[in-house]
Design a protein around this motif. Structure first.
Motif, short mmCIF file in Angstrom:
data_model
loop_
_atom_site.label_atom_id
_atom_site.label_comp_id
_atom_site.label_asym_id
_atom_site.label_seq_id
_atom_site.Cartn_x
_atom_site.Cartn_y
_atom_site.Cartn_z
N LEU A 1 -16.73 59.47 -2.38
CA LEU A 1 -16.22 59.01 -1.10
C LEU A 1 -16.24 60.20 -0.15
O LEU A 1 -15.58 61.21 -0.40
CB LEU A 1 -14.81 58.46 -1.25
N ILE A 2 -16.99 60.09 0.94
CA ILE A 2 -17.18 61.19 1.86
C ILE A 2 -16.37 60.96 3.14
O ILE A 2 -16.53 59.93 3.80
CB ILE A 2 -18.67 61.38 2.22
N GLY A 3 -15.50 61.91 3.47
CA GLY A 3 -14.67 61.81 4.65
C GLY A 3 -15.26 62.58 5.82
O GLY A 3 -16.33 63.18 5.73
N GLY A 4 -14.52 62.58 6.92
CA GLY A 4 -15.04 63.13 8.16
C GLY A 4 -14.80 64.61 8.38
O GLY A 4 -15.31 65.18 9.34
N ALA A 5 -14.03 65.27 7.50
CA ALA A 5 -13.83 66.71 7.64
C ALA A 5 -15.07 67.45 7.13
O ALA A 5 -15.96 66.87 6.49
CB ALA A 5 -12.59 67.16 6.87
N ASP A 6 -15.13 68.75 7.42
CA ASP A 6 -16.27 69.55 6.97
C ASP A 6 -16.39 69.50 5.45
O ASP A 6 -15.40 69.61 4.73
CB ASP A 6 -16.10 71.00 7.42
N VAL A 7 -17.64 69.35 4.98
CA VAL A 7 -17.91 69.33 3.55
C VAL A 7 -18.94 70.41 3.25
O VAL A 7 -20.12 70.24 3.55
CB VAL A 7 -18.44 67.95 3.08
N VAL B 1 -14.18 60.12 -6.35
CA VAL B 1 -14.21 61.56 -6.10
C VAL B 1 -14.41 61.73 -4.60
O VAL B 1 -15.46 61.39 -4.06
CB VAL B 1 -15.34 62.26 -6.87
N GLY B 2 -13.37 62.24 -3.92
CA GLY B 2 -13.39 62.33 -2.47
C GLY B 2 -13.65 63.74 -1.99
O GLY B 2 -13.08 64.71 -2.49
N ALA B 3 -14.54 63.87 -1.00
CA ALA B 3 -14.82 65.15 -0.34
C ALA B 3 -14.77 64.92 1.16
O ALA B 3 -15.15 63.86 1.64
CB ALA B 3 -16.19 65.68 -0.76
N GLY B 4 -14.32 65.92 1.90
CA GLY B 4 -14.22 65.76 3.34
C GLY B 4 -12.89 65.19 3.79
O GLY B 4 -12.80 64.58 4.86
#
Length: 222
Positions: free
Chosen positions: A11-17, A96-99
């Motif tokens: 799961l990709i969020g809107g913060a910097d990754v 698994v979330g990033a961002g």
């Protein structure tokens, strides 16, 4: 539910990754989902998300036109964050979330709030340094001596521990009282907690072991 998967989803969020964080998330996720503005991040890494979920206040027209309409799932209510909109609509063995961490402390706190309010969802969030997840009823991790094991209560919680330098036996952890940050392992760590209120924060290099534990652990919160 918008997404039904028997395995792990990234799961990709809107913060910097950072690229290394994205690599870790994609290496574990069998499918990729984006939370609102996280769609732009996914596309920037050459990944077309299977679904994009959110209120769409952070997704550009350019990104929308680059994606098939079938993957866009707007949720217009404003009583929840985009992270919660995703968590509540993804049925998967592990997320698994990033961002979802960055400069906005209020956003980070809101994410922690959601982890606790949706205890039946197994989710681990990763950043450049940390992996954070809600402690299941029981867990065991074979961590090296000296490994940082921070325990942060989001509500009153008690438990027992083996393998921590400062055991939590007999303590009541609360966010406005006794907390457990900067503890560390002195051997394999076993943890039992009474209620789904305790966040565990480890160095991100132990993500693989955390993911295996969450996927195989039969002890679940209802």
């Amino acid at each position: 539910m918008i997404v039904h998967r028997s395995g792990t989803v990234a799961l990709i969020g809107g913060a910097d990754v950072p690229s290394e964080v994205m690599r870790l998330a994609l290496s574990l996720g069998e499918r990729t989902i984006a939370a609102d503005g996280g769609a732009a991040t996914a596309l920037a890494y050459g990944v077309v998300p299977e679904a994009v979920i959110g209120d769409f206040d952070s997704i550009s027209d350019e990104v929308r036109t680059a994606l098939p309409k079938s993957v866009l799932h707007p949720v217009t209510e404003q009583d929840s964050t985009d992270f919660e909109k995703c968590i509540s609509r993804i049925d998967a063995a592990l997320i698994v979330g990033a961002g979802f961490s960055g400069a906005r402390v209020d956003h980070q706190l809101a994410v922690c709030n959601v982890l606790v309010r949706w205890p039946a969802r197994r989710c681990v969030l990763i950043g450049a340094d940390d992996a954070i997840f809600l402690a299941p009823p029981t867990m065991a991790l074979d961590l090296p001596q000296g490994c940082r094991v921070s325990l942060f209560p989001m509500g009153a919680v008690e438990g027992r521990s083996d393998g921590l330098n400062w055991p939590i036996d007999g303590l009541t952890l609360t966010p406005d009282g006794q907390i457990g940050t900067s503890n560390f392992a002195v051997g394999p760590v076993n943890l039992t907690v009474t209620t789904p209120k305790l966040l565990v924060i480890l160095p991100v290099e132990h993500l693989g072991q955390v993911a295996d534990m969450l996927l195989s652990n039969p002890a679940r919160w209802p």
